[in-house]
Design an enzyme around this catalytic site. Structure first.
Site, PDB file in Angstrom:
ATOM      1  N   LYS A 179       0.240   7.381   1.800  1.00 46.63           N
ATOM      2  CA  LYS A 179       1.215   7.194   0.713  1.00 46.63           C
ATOM      3  C   LYS A 179       2.487   6.518   1.245  1.00 46.63           C
ATOM      4  O   LYS A 179       2.959   5.522   0.689  1.00 46.63           O
ATOM      5  CB  LYS A 179       1.546   8.548   0.045  1.00 46.63           C
ATOM      6  CG  LYS A 179       0.315   9.187  -0.603  1.00 46.63           C
ATOM      7  CD  LYS A 179       0.617  10.493  -1.281  1.00 46.63           C
ATOM      8  CE  LYS A 179       0.967  11.625  -0.340  1.00 46.63           C
ATOM      9  NZ  LYS A 179      -0.156  12.011   0.573  1.00 46.63           N
ATOM     10  N   THR A 180       3.014   7.048   2.346  1.00 50.01           N
ATOM     11  CA  THR A 180       4.218   6.455   2.935  1.00 50.01           C
ATOM     12  C   THR A 180       3.916   5.056   3.466  1.00 50.01           C
ATOM     13  O   THR A 180       4.762   4.154   3.395  1.00 50.01           O
ATOM     14  CB  THR A 180       4.750   7.351   4.084  1.00 50.01           C
ATOM     15  OG1 THR A 180       4.757   8.697   3.630  1.00 50.01           O
ATOM     16  CG2 THR A 180       6.137   6.948   4.514  1.00 50.01           C
ATOM     17  N   ASP A 189       9.337  11.094  -1.386  1.00 50.03           N
ATOM     18  CA  ASP A 189       8.160  11.859  -0.973  1.00 50.03           C
ATOM     19  C   ASP A 189       8.221  13.230  -1.650  1.00 50.03           C
ATOM     20  O   ASP A 189       9.319  13.699  -1.995  1.00 50.03           O
ATOM     21  CB  ASP A 189       8.202  12.017   0.563  1.00 50.03           C
ATOM     22  CG  ASP A 189       6.827  12.325   1.138  1.00 50.03           C
ATOM     23  OD1 ASP A 189       5.839  12.316   0.381  1.00 50.03           O
ATOM     24  OD2 ASP A 189       6.740  12.573   2.350  1.00 50.03           O
ATOM     25  N   THR A 244       1.514  15.406  -3.316  1.00 53.53           N
ATOM     26  CA  THR A 244       0.230  16.001  -2.951  1.00 53.53           C
ATOM     27  C   THR A 244      -0.281  16.831  -4.130  1.00 53.53           C
ATOM     28  O   THR A 244      -1.372  17.367  -4.082  1.00 53.53           O
ATOM     29  CB  THR A 244       0.408  16.932  -1.732  1.00 53.53           C
ATOM     30  OG1 THR A 244       1.544  17.763  -1.976  1.00 53.53           O
ATOM     31  CG2 THR A 244       0.624  16.150  -0.465  1.00 53.53           C
ATOM     32  N   ARG A 258      -3.898  10.337   9.549  1.00 52.43           N
ATOM     33  CA  ARG A 258      -2.876  11.009  10.368  1.00 52.43           C
ATOM     34  C   ARG A 258      -3.535  11.918  11.396  1.00 52.43           C
ATOM     35  O   ARG A 258      -3.099  11.995  12.547  1.00 52.43           O
ATOM     36  CB  ARG A 258      -1.921  11.829   9.494  1.00 52.43           C
ATOM     37  CG  ARG A 258      -0.925  12.640  10.353  1.00 52.43           C
ATOM     38  CD  ARG A 258       0.118  13.350   9.545  1.00 52.43           C
ATOM     39  NE  ARG A 258       0.956  12.395   8.852  1.00 52.43           N
ATOM     40  CZ  ARG A 258       1.423  12.590   7.619  1.00 52.43           C
ATOM     41  NH1 ARG A 258       1.135  13.691   6.969  1.00 52.43           N
ATOM     42  NH2 ARG A 258       2.185  11.683   7.055  1.00 52.43           N
TER      43      ARG A 258
HETATM   44  P1  ADP Z   1       1.151  10.209   3.737  1.00 53.62           P
HETATM   45  O1  ADP Z   1       2.447   9.575   3.347  1.00 53.62           O
HETATM   46  O2  ADP Z   1       0.085  10.088   2.685  1.00 53.62           O
HETATM   47  O3  ADP Z   1       1.306  11.640   4.207  1.00 53.62           O
HETATM   48  P2  ADP Z   1       1.154   8.267   5.899  1.00 53.62           P
HETATM   49  O4  ADP Z   1       1.302   7.013   5.131  1.00 53.62           O
HETATM   50  O5  ADP Z   1       2.394   8.794   6.577  1.00 53.62           O
HETATM   51  O6  ADP Z   1       0.532   9.418   4.982  1.00 53.62           O
HETATM   52  O7  ADP Z   1      -0.036   8.049   6.948  1.00 53.62           O
HETATM   53  C1  ADP Z   1      -0.053   8.700   8.202  1.00 53.62           C
HETATM   54  C2  ADP Z   1      -0.443   7.737   9.294  1.00 53.62           C
HETATM   55  O8  ADP Z   1      -1.813   7.416   9.150  1.00 53.62           O
HETATM   56  C3  ADP Z   1       0.287   6.390   9.244  1.00 53.62           C
HETATM   57  O9  ADP Z   1       1.444   6.385  10.040  1.00 53.62           O
HETATM   58  C4  ADP Z   1      -0.714   5.424   9.799  1.00 53.62           C
HETATM   59  O10 ADP Z   1      -0.631   5.370  11.213  1.00 53.62           O
HETATM   60  C5  ADP Z   1      -2.030   6.044   9.415  1.00 53.62           C
HETATM   61  N1  ADP Z   1      -2.585   5.431   8.194  1.00 53.62           N
HETATM   62  C6  ADP Z   1      -2.527   5.951   6.938  1.00 53.62           C
HETATM   63  N2  ADP Z   1      -3.183   5.166   6.077  1.00 53.62           N
HETATM   64  C7  ADP Z   1      -3.672   4.126   6.797  1.00 53.62           C
HETATM   65  C8  ADP Z   1      -4.485   2.986   6.464  1.00 53.62           C
HETATM   66  N3  ADP Z   1      -4.922   2.789   5.219  1.00 53.62           N
HETATM   67  N4  ADP Z   1      -4.781   2.124   7.452  1.00 53.62           N
HETATM   68  C9  ADP Z   1      -4.364   2.327   8.714  1.00 53.62           C
HETATM   69  N5  ADP Z   1      -3.613   3.402   9.092  1.00 53.62           N
HETATM   70  C10 ADP Z   1      -3.284   4.295   8.148  1.00 53.62           C
END
Ligand code: ADP
Length: 351
Positions: free
Chosen positions: A66-67, A111, A160, A219
């Site tokens: 998401k981030t 977030d 989430t 992650r």
């Molecule tokens: P969320 O915001 O959903 O908790 P993040 O965007 O922070 O998740 O993702 C966590 C880590 O996972 C990112 O820093 C990145 O390294 C990796 N990641 C997430 N999605 C992808 C993707 N589609 N392709 C490559 N790496 C990803």
């Protein structure tokens, strides 16, 4: 209930790794093909029309990207992004600086937007719809409203728990995307790319092994790659072979299904203490001394997807697969409740 310190520590380290390994451009984002395609269309169109992107809501379990999307999109548009989170915005005044600092076409990422208080939510509605904020000056009879124009910005919300978001809030997001768990092949690709970023040689079979044991979540794949890299450096020459990856993950108590200590504790509690359920999340959380939010946001989604548990109107129920994983035999009562295809799926919650 407070989270256990050990979990917090891991999360801090994970966050640092995330920041270093996060994709910066759309072509670096692996998987989520349909989401990427739709976002690329809107991105192209808005570039051509010279318009700001519509507000976007991402939902899905933690660590799925998401981030990442919220930082890739502004990068692609050559604009900036401000990052904050729902719990940090306790009153409208906390949000005001973000809104007034927003440049034309820039992004504001919130977030855990479901944890934003209602009063802040109502304050943000006119900002999202008409790009203005209404500030009330004075009190009682003398109170008057000052309407302040804002630059056109894009709000990106991440949650989430989309079910906890109010209807009016959700309706204001013109684009809503749900992020799904990743396939093993997609995770293996992420592991290979990130190993290269960390200048760590890795055998393809080792990347697959880490991917298989990462709960469908980038992650977690990053965290397990980082640990395996430490292990390979300490115990060998730093090159990650299949054998070293297996040994490292066994040592970290990640089993061959990819479940970690917390997952197994959840299943042991559900089966050992609650006879396989049905039982509520709160009761499980209290017994495990862990917050109910952590259980329902981080632990349960993957156990549900892999059908170790199911949700019924009366609570969580362990499946035969969970009993088999723990090498247990269901007692008669829970055997009936969990007999897979027959009764299990009859009384699932719609969610
Ligand atoms: P969320 O915001 O959903 O908790 P993040 O965007 O922070 O998740 O993702 C966590 C880590 O996972 C990112 O820093 C990145 O390294 C990796 N990641 C997430 N999605 C992808 C993707 N589609 N392709 C490559 N790496 C990803």
């Amino acid at each position: 209930m407070a989270r256990q310190p050990v979990v917090q520590e891991t999360r801090k380290e994970d966050r640092e790794v995330d920041a270093a390994l996060r994709p910066r451009w759309m072509h670096e984002v692996i998987g989520q093909k349909a989401v990427k395609q739709r976002l690329s269309i809107v991105l192209n169109s808005c570039k051509k029309l010279k318009e700001s992107l519509p507000h976007i809501l991402f939902d899905g379990p933690p660590g799925l990207g998401k981030t990442t999307f919220a930082t890739v999109l502004p990068n692609e548009l050559g604009t900036s992004v401000q990052l904050t989170s729902g719990p940090a915005l306790s009153k409208p005044a906390d949000l005001l600086p973000f809104l007034t600092n927003a440049e034309e076409g820039s992004f504001l990422f919130i977030d855990e937007i479901h944890r934003m208080p209602r009063v802040v939510e109502e304050f943000i509605y006119p900002a999202m719809e008409d790009f203005r904020v209404d500030i009330i000056l004075g009190e009682g009879m003398n109170a008057r409203t000052l309407s302040m124009p804002l630059k056109r910005f894009t709000l990106v919300g991440a949650t989430t728990r989309s079910g906890m978001l109010s209807g009016p809030m959700r309706d204001r997001f013109k684009i809503q995307e749900h992020l799904e768990f990743y396939s093993v092949d997609e995770l293996a690709e992420i592991v290979r790319i990130n190993a290269a970023k960390l200048q760590t040689p890795i055998e393809p079979a080792a990347a697959l092994e880490i991917a298989r044991r990462s709960r469908g979540t980038p992650r977690i794949a990053n965290a397990r790659l980082t640990w395996t890299r430490h292990y390979a450096t300490s115990e060998s020459d730093g090159r990650i072979t299949l054998e070293l990856a297996q040994a490292a993950l066994d040592m970290a108590e990640v089993d061959r299904e990819g479940l970690d200590k917390q997952d197994r504790r959840y299943l042991e509690t559900l089966i050992g203490v609650f006879e396989g359920g049905p039982t509520g999340c709160e009761a499980l959380a209290a017994t495990m001394s862990i917050s109910a939010d952590t259980l329902s946001d981080e632990v349960e989604p993957y156990l549900l997807r892999e059908q170790f548990i199911v949700r019924s109107p009366r609570g969580r129920v362990a499946t035969m697969k969970a009993y088999q994983l723990l090498g247990r035999v269901p007692k008669k009562k829970s055997a009936e409740a969990t007999e897979p295809q027959k009764s299990l799926f009859d009384d699932l919650e719609s969610s």
